[in-house]
Scaffold this active site. Structure first.
Site, short mmCIF file in Angstrom:
data_model
loop_
_atom_site.label_atom_id
_atom_site.label_comp_id
_atom_site.label_asym_id
_atom_site.label_seq_id
_atom_site.Cartn_x
_atom_site.Cartn_y
_atom_site.Cartn_z
CG ASP A 23 -3.64 -60.88 10.60
OD1 ASP A 23 -2.71 -60.44 11.30
OD2 ASP A 23 -3.45 -61.56 9.57
CD GLU A 197 7.58 -54.11 9.76
OE1 GLU A 197 8.40 -53.22 10.06
OE2 GLU A 197 7.79 -54.96 8.87
#
Ligand SMILES: [Ca+2]
Ligand SMILES: [Ca+2]
Length: 437
Positions: A23, A197
């Site tokens: 991330d 998403e």
């Protein structure tokens, strides 16, 4: 971990080899890139994440490990799930927005930590969640007029207008309509009819607003939409990064730095890597003339080096383009050091500018064992050995001493390799090194 052996081909992705990272959230500050990441624990079989990490680079190839200035323990109200965060600089402060599980409610909430340094330490700015609706993946964008927006969401997509203090907001969370015109069409999942998403990343370039996101599931690709304003209306623009790289999630981070554009993402490229043991990587790219983003594929080469590294100033041992076999840890002298060094472990430092030559190699070292040897080599782990430096036992892994050794034949701009040799077990630690002319 014992990781890839590096060949002569350029291979600097993933960015971090000592731990699993995920991330990416890069920012540019004072002509340096700071890369904020999550941290997948070794051997994870779920998103088992307890802290966040920060790395930095001035050349996009040699990265400095700044350790973990933020963890679940920073938030007294958080119980688990140190997931995908985002950092933004404002007010001479750095604000780190992160999703965590709120112990009191059992739901995902978004907290915010603050520091006056990009490398922390960070403290909980509020003592409670900034916003909570069970959804994740915060991303902050500050528009030219100073209005800041916090975006987040999975399965929905939300924003709220942050106040100038960056830790409060005005008005309630607003849902961004997930239309197929705005976010593309997903087939076969009636509850998620668009490609959106998770993992929004919002920025503005040449008057156009971009919303880059993890698309489809699973596995995820990265797609993007654009809009004339920060709250839309969004128009779907297509895929940036196809589904690749043995992680079923992905997560975008986009910056410009020193005249180039960079796309950060994650995959499962390290040994033992996969969907819960991910690694952050980066590619350089160029926008098309009309502002659209080209297809970007994952590579092991990574981004080209910007400039060179100066070996005649102190360089941290935890700054490297590739670290094989070693780990990092906090040093008693501040910052981090390289440790857990076994016989045959090594570091690669790209593009080291020796110029007309170096005469001495100096290193700050410690060893609770019998020490060992630093082989200073150029070009590869078996390349010319320009110095050999013996490291003594010092009586402790954080009992530091300085060793200096003569250097011959280190000229020009070369990849520097520090190869560590000795007996069995952990040999010694290295805090920093420096050459003299
Ligand atoms: Ca090792
Ligand atoms: Ca250090």
């Amino acid at each position: 971990m014992t990781l890839f052996q590096g060949g002569t081909a350029r291979a600097d992705n993933p960015i971090v080899q000592t731990i699993y990272t995920a991330d990416p959230a890069p920012i540019v500050h004072n002509d340096r890139v700071y890369l904020y990441t999550g941290h997948d624990e070794d051997g994870s079989t779920w998103f088992t994440m307890r802290d966040w990490r920060v790395f930095s680079s001035s050349d996009m190839v040699n990265w400095t490990d700044h350790g973990s200035p933020l963890s679940l323990a920073t938030f007294s109200w958080a119980s688990a799930d140190a997931w995908a965060g985002h950092v933004v600089a404002r007010n001479n402060q750095f604000y780190w927005y992160v999703p965590v599980t709120n112990r009191a409610t059992g739901r995902m909430a978004i907290g915010v930590a603050v520091s006056d340094s990009p490398t922390g330490p960070f403290r909980d700015a509020l003592g409670h969640p900034l916003v909570e609706n069970g959804e994740i993946d915060p991303a902050v964008f500050i528009d030219d007029n100073g209005q800041a927006y916090l975006y987040w969401g999975n399965p929905n997509l939300w924003y709220v207008r942050l106040n100038p203090d960056m830790v409060s907001f005005t008005g309630g969370p607003t849902q961004i309509p997930l239309t197929t015109a705005g976010f593309g069409r997903r087939d076969g999942n009636p509850s998620r009819p668009t490609l959106y998403e998770e993992g929004p990343w919002v920025y503005k370039r040449n008057g156009l607003y971009y919303l880059v996101f993890a698309a489809n599931c699973c596995s995820e690709s990265i797609a993007y939409s654009t809009a004339p304003g920060p709250t839309g209306p969004w128009t779907f623009r297509g895929t940036i990064m196809p589904t690749q790289g043995s992680s079923f999630t992905n997560h975008p981070g986009v910056i410009d730095f020193r005249g180039n554009s960079y796309f950060f993402y994650h995959n499962g490229a390290l040994p033992g890597g996969g969907g819960f043991t991910r690694s952050v990587a980066v590619e350089r790219f160029q926008y098309n003339a009309d502002g659209t983003i080209p297809t970007i594929n994952m590579t092991t080469a990574g981004a080209p080096q910007l400039g060179t590294l100066n070996p005649f100033v102190r360089q941290e041992a935890e700054t490297s383009a590739w670290a094989s076999g070693v780990e990092t840890e906090p040093s008693s002298e501040g910052g981090m050091n390289v440790g857990y060094i076994d016989n045959g472990d090594w570091l690669r430092i790209r593009g080291t500018a020796f110029g007309t030559g170096a005469s001495t190699f100096t290193a700050r070292v410690a060893s609770a064992a019998g020490g060992g040897t630093i082989e200073v080599r150029l070009d590869s782990t078996t390349g010319p050995q320009v110095s050999t430096c013996t490291v003594p036992g010092t009586g402790g892994w954080q009992t530091w001493t300085t060793v200096s050794c003569p250097v011959t034949g280190a000229t020009g701009t070369r990849d520097l390799y520090l190869r560590f040799t000795g007996g069995s077990g952990f040999l010694f630690n290295v805090n920093w090194w420096q050459f003299t002319r």
